[in-house]
Design an enzyme around this catalytic site. Sequence first.
Site, PDB file in Angstrom:
ATOM      1  N   GLY A  80       0.805  -1.205   0.000  1.00  0.00           N
ATOM      2  CA  GLY A  80       0.000   0.000   0.000  1.00  0.00           C
ATOM      3  C   GLY A  80       0.841   1.258   0.000  1.00  0.00           C
ATOM      4  O   GLY A  80       2.078   1.215  -0.010  1.00  0.00           O
ATOM      5  N   GLN A  81       0.151   2.409   0.029  1.00  0.00           N
ATOM      6  CA  GLN A  81       0.825   3.705  -0.071  1.00  0.00           C
ATOM      7  C   GLN A  81       1.848   3.892   1.049  1.00  0.00           C
ATOM      8  O   GLN A  81       2.989   4.291   0.799  1.00  0.00           O
ATOM      9  CB  GLN A  81      -0.209   4.837  -0.024  1.00  0.00           C
ATOM     10  CG  GLN A  81       0.402   6.220  -0.245  1.00  0.00           C
ATOM     11  CD  GLN A  81      -0.603   7.345  -0.019  1.00  0.00           C
ATOM     12  OE1 GLN A  81      -1.597   7.162   0.674  1.00  0.00           O
ATOM     13  NE2 GLN A  81      -0.340   8.494  -0.593  1.00  0.00           N
ATOM     14  N   ASP A 141       1.492  -9.011   1.660  1.00  0.00           N
ATOM     15  CA  ASP A 141       0.243  -8.407   1.210  1.00  0.00           C
ATOM     16  C   ASP A 141      -0.631  -9.515   0.649  1.00  0.00           C
ATOM     17  O   ASP A 141      -0.170 -10.638   0.450  1.00  0.00           O
ATOM     18  CB  ASP A 141       0.493  -7.314   0.161  1.00  0.00           C
ATOM     19  CG  ASP A 141      -0.537  -6.193   0.249  1.00  0.00           C
ATOM     20  OD1 ASP A 141      -1.747  -6.499   0.220  1.00  0.00           O
ATOM     21  OD2 ASP A 141      -0.137  -5.008   0.352  1.00  0.00           O
ATOM     22  N   TYR A 160     -14.884   4.070   7.628  1.00  0.00           N
ATOM     23  CA  TYR A 160     -13.458   4.064   7.953  1.00  0.00           C
ATOM     24  C   TYR A 160     -13.234   4.627   9.351  1.00  0.00           C
ATOM     25  O   TYR A 160     -12.525   4.042  10.173  1.00  0.00           O
ATOM     26  CB  TYR A 160     -12.717   4.886   6.900  1.00  0.00           C
ATOM     27  CG  TYR A 160     -11.221   4.970   7.080  1.00  0.00           C
ATOM     28  CD1 TYR A 160     -10.427   3.841   7.057  1.00  0.00           C
ATOM     29  CD2 TYR A 160     -10.603   6.203   7.231  1.00  0.00           C
ATOM     30  CE1 TYR A 160      -9.049   3.928   7.193  1.00  0.00           C
ATOM     31  CE2 TYR A 160      -9.228   6.308   7.368  1.00  0.00           C
ATOM     32  CZ  TYR A 160      -8.452   5.163   7.353  1.00  0.00           C
ATOM     33  OH  TYR A 160      -7.088   5.267   7.496  1.00  0.00           O
ATOM     34  N   LYS A 185     -11.808   2.773  12.731  1.00  0.00           N
ATOM     35  CA  LYS A 185     -10.585   3.253  13.385  1.00  0.00           C
ATOM     36  C   LYS A 185     -10.835   3.631  14.844  1.00  0.00           C
ATOM     37  O   LYS A 185     -10.013   3.347  15.715  1.00  0.00           O
ATOM     38  CB  LYS A 185      -9.995   4.436  12.608  1.00  0.00           C
ATOM     39  CG  LYS A 185      -9.340   4.042  11.291  1.00  0.00           C
ATOM     40  CD  LYS A 185      -8.181   3.079  11.485  1.00  0.00           C
ATOM     41  CE  LYS A 185      -7.444   2.762  10.203  1.00  0.00           C
ATOM     42  NZ  LYS A 185      -6.359   1.772  10.394  1.00  0.00           N
TER      43      LYS A 185
END
Length: 315
Positions: free
Chosen positions: A11-12, A34, A142, A146
């Site tokens: 991922g980023q 991953d 999201y 979180k």
Amino acid sequence: MGTILIIGACGQIGTELTKKLRELYGKDNVIASDVRKGDPEFVASGPFEVVNALDFNQVEEVIEKYKVEEVYLMAALLSATAEKNPAFAWDLNMNSLFHVLNLAKAEKIKKIFWPSSIAVFGPTTPKQNTPQYTVMEPSTVYGISKQSGERWCEYYHNIYGVDVRSIRYPGLISWSTLPGGGTTDYAVDIYHKALSDGNYTCFLSEDTRLPMMYMDDAIRATIEIMQAPAENIKIRSSYNLSAMDFTPKEIAETIKQHIPDFTIAYEPDFRQKIADSWPQSIDDSHARNDWNWQHQYGLDAMTTDMLEHLSSMAE
């Protein structure tokens, strides 16, 4: 230093975190994983395992295989993408966390990093200098996941002694990886479009102010909180983290200093509502006091560095 496992390494954030950890600790001591293989060059740069973060047995097997002591759990479905698939977002964002928390509870691993986000805040949160302890009523899938994750991290630390550490990332900007489906992604894409097209159409309004951070600072913060002595980590939910805040109009103005003919238009979409629910600036004094966090990049320095790197890549 024991072996490190990064889950969600393609991922980023995971890509750059993997590279930096391998620089620090040696490539054989940092296992990238991953759900599928990413860039071939990245996969070949050190040990890589295909691991589904939702499969407890796969996670446990790779931890036992490499005698892993630290896990960085970077697998997640980000804000804008999560709104399109709420059930899967909840499953991935929550159950992957339970897997590593339970492995730490069973003393299979010693330390966990789990990233939270400014998405834990919501429309009722104070928007300026959002404090560490405040109203948290997230309005996105999201953010809900979180916030729940923060509570579970704190619970596992208090009840089972799990050494889990977390920071609330603001919007992250990087030249080396493409956006991953977040609401702050405009601040990455705008640099690419400025160089390739000379113009950009932003999906947020011109005056949408959000907390942001250059990826170099984010990676450094992630490693520094993991390196800090356990007694310095006084917050086991997640630390506020900050570097700068700006609007699309302000970032466009800094780009124009380098590319005078650059133009920007604004066509807000569903992500505007998400952005409007988030803070505009963050008070991260606890991170600065507890483990000596200091950011290095402001908007002007970041713009210069972004354009230099992206220009050299295009040559």
